[in-house]
Design a protein around this motif. Sequence first.
Motif, short mmCIF file in Angstrom:
data_model
loop_
_atom_site.label_atom_id
_atom_site.label_comp_id
_atom_site.label_asym_id
_atom_site.label_seq_id
_atom_site.Cartn_x
_atom_site.Cartn_y
_atom_site.Cartn_z
N LEU A 103 10.94 8.82 8.10
CA LEU A 103 10.58 9.69 6.98
C LEU A 103 11.41 9.35 5.75
CD1 LEU A 103 10.34 13.13 8.83
CD2 LEU A 103 8.43 11.80 7.94
N ALA A 104 12.69 9.15 5.95
CA ALA A 104 13.57 8.84 4.82
C ALA A 104 13.20 7.50 4.19
CB ALA A 104 15.02 8.83 5.28
N ARG A 105 12.83 6.52 5.01
CA ARG A 105 12.47 5.21 4.47
C ARG A 105 11.15 5.27 3.70
NH1 ARG A 105 14.53 0.79 9.04
NH2 ARG A 105 16.63 1.70 9.22
N LEU A 106 10.21 6.06 4.19
CA LEU A 106 8.96 6.24 3.45
C LEU A 106 9.22 6.94 2.12
CD1 LEU A 106 6.61 7.27 6.39
CD2 LEU A 106 6.46 5.16 5.06
N ALA A 107 10.07 7.96 2.14
CA ALA A 107 10.40 8.67 0.90
C ALA A 107 11.06 7.73 -0.10
CB ALA A 107 11.30 9.86 1.20
N ALA A 108 11.90 6.82 0.40
CA ALA A 108 12.57 5.87 -0.48
C ALA A 108 11.58 4.91 -1.13
CB ALA A 108 13.63 5.09 0.30
N LEU A 109 10.43 4.71 -0.50
CA LEU A 109 9.39 3.86 -1.09
C LEU A 109 8.62 4.58 -2.20
CD1 LEU A 109 7.79 2.22 2.08
CD2 LEU A 109 9.34 1.14 0.43
N GLY A 110 8.80 5.90 -2.27
CA GLY A 110 8.07 6.67 -3.27
C GLY A 110 6.99 7.57 -2.70
N VAL A 111 6.90 7.65 -1.36
CA VAL A 111 5.92 8.53 -0.72
C VAL A 111 6.42 9.96 -0.83
CG1 VAL A 111 4.71 9.10 1.42
CG2 VAL A 111 5.24 6.70 0.88
N ALA A 112 5.67 10.81 -1.53
CA ALA A 112 6.12 12.19 -1.75
C ALA A 112 6.13 13.00 -0.47
CB ALA A 112 5.22 12.86 -2.79
N LEU A 113 5.10 12.81 0.37
CA LEU A 113 4.98 13.61 1.59
C LEU A 113 4.76 12.68 2.79
CD1 LEU A 113 4.75 16.35 2.99
CD2 LEU A 113 2.32 16.38 2.39
N PRO A 114 5.84 12.17 3.37
CA PRO A 114 5.70 11.37 4.60
C PRO A 114 5.63 12.29 5.82
CG PRO A 114 7.99 11.34 3.85
CD PRO A 114 7.22 12.19 2.87
N LEU A 119 7.77 16.40 8.93
CA LEU A 119 7.53 15.88 7.59
C LEU A 119 8.80 16.05 6.75
CD1 LEU A 119 7.03 18.50 5.44
CD2 LEU A 119 4.99 18.70 6.86
N LEU A 120 8.81 15.35 5.64
CA LEU A 120 9.95 15.42 4.72
C LEU A 120 9.41 15.81 3.36
CD1 LEU A 120 13.05 14.83 4.75
CD2 LEU A 120 12.50 12.60 3.77
N TRP A 121 9.99 16.86 2.79
CA TRP A 121 9.53 17.31 1.48
C TRP A 121 10.74 17.57 0.58
CZ3 TRP A 121 5.71 16.81 -1.54
CH2 TRP A 121 5.53 17.64 -2.63
N LYS A 122 10.89 16.76 -0.44
CA LYS A 122 11.99 16.88 -1.39
C LYS A 122 13.33 16.92 -0.67
CE LYS A 122 9.18 19.17 -4.89
NZ LYS A 122 8.98 20.36 -5.76
N GLY A 123 13.45 16.04 0.34
CA GLY A 123 14.70 15.91 1.07
C GLY A 123 14.88 16.87 2.22
N MET A 181 0.80 -1.22 0.00
CA MET A 181 0.00 0.00 0.00
C MET A 181 0.84 1.28 0.00
SD MET A 181 -2.98 -1.08 2.75
CE MET A 181 -3.62 0.60 2.84
N LEU A 182 1.83 1.35 0.86
CA LEU A 182 2.52 2.61 1.07
C LEU A 182 3.22 3.15 -0.17
CD1 LEU A 182 3.91 2.20 4.71
CD2 LEU A 182 1.68 3.00 3.92
N PRO A 183 3.84 2.30 -1.02
CA PRO A 183 4.46 2.85 -2.23
C PRO A 183 3.46 3.46 -3.22
CG PRO A 183 5.40 0.70 -1.70
CD PRO A 183 4.19 0.88 -0.84
N LEU A 184 2.18 3.20 -3.05
CA LEU A 184 1.17 3.76 -3.93
C LEU A 184 0.66 5.11 -3.44
CD1 LEU A 184 -0.91 0.51 -4.54
CD2 LEU A 184 0.58 1.66 -6.20
#
Length: 335
Positions: free
Chosen positions: A219-230, A241-245, A192-195
């Motif tokens: 946050l970094a691991r969620l971003a690595a899955l493709g989540v734009a806004l963890p 939150l993490l946004w574009k690094g 689910m999360l990568p979607l």
Amino acid sequence: MSEGTQPPLDVVCFGETLVDFLPSAPGQRVRDVPEWRPCTGGSPANVAVGLARLGLRPAMLGVVGSDEFGHFLRERLASEGVDVSRLRQTAEARTGLVFISLDARGERSFTYFRTRSAEFLLGGEDVDAGFLLRAKAVHCGSNSLHRQEAREATVRMLEVARGADRIVSCDPNLRLHAWEDPSELKGLLARMLPLCTVVKLSEEEIGFATGTDVPDEALARLAALGVALPVVTLGERGAVLLWKGERVHVPAPRARVLDTTGAGDGFVAALLHGLVRWYGGARALSEATCAELAALATFACEVGSRVVERFGAVDGLPRAEEVAAVMPSRPPASG
């Protein structure tokens, strides 16, 4: 009116829709409560109510019983302004019930009547791409996905929404005790999360969901899955939150905490309200600035803080006029 001429929606929420029973007064164990008050419940349904109160047009997609409690939920959600045209009623199972109380020490107690309840019967017949795509965003959780058919239906709806540039939001709202084999839930999250465009986890959930108890690493691991806004919520310490690094931390306002139930649902409703109102789609969201998202997350913390000052998950969800003074306005584009 044909499907093609149906009015647009802002957010389709899907998942568990339950009846929460709250005591007439807190401070008692469930066994000692003499009088109960029924309310709408279930995390995605709470988010739908929160969105409606903030002025958006949400819908609730899911399954309830054809019993009196199922009718109660349809009527109560509709009265809040939630579209219930895809809240299916079934005679195959009863509507799930939860009895909630706070004892004299402020400890919450829950008594569940939702084993094999209607919420778990979400399936392929509930996947309606045309309905989903009437909205700008979809939102779901993971609490009712114990059957394989429900998991496949959920993943399919996320795929449809992501493929059509919708904002895809997930608050897993983990309840590990409800899973006989929690590894099944871990495997489901991996699908689910990568979607998702947006994933909100509490600090207590990140260890199971991401494999680390450190919010920045999660946050970094969620971003690595493709989540734009963890996003990770930190209770009284706000949210990060993490946004574009770039890491963004926002504080939470001081609150007189009575009951933390539903605080995350209020946070998600307020955040989605801003994302839909300002951006309306995943591609447009990609142009957001850290300052804009910090403003939206700050507002989300404000709404979450109002929820904890009332008993129950929905009583404290504010209406737009109640938070107009703190609702952010999108700054004009530079240049």
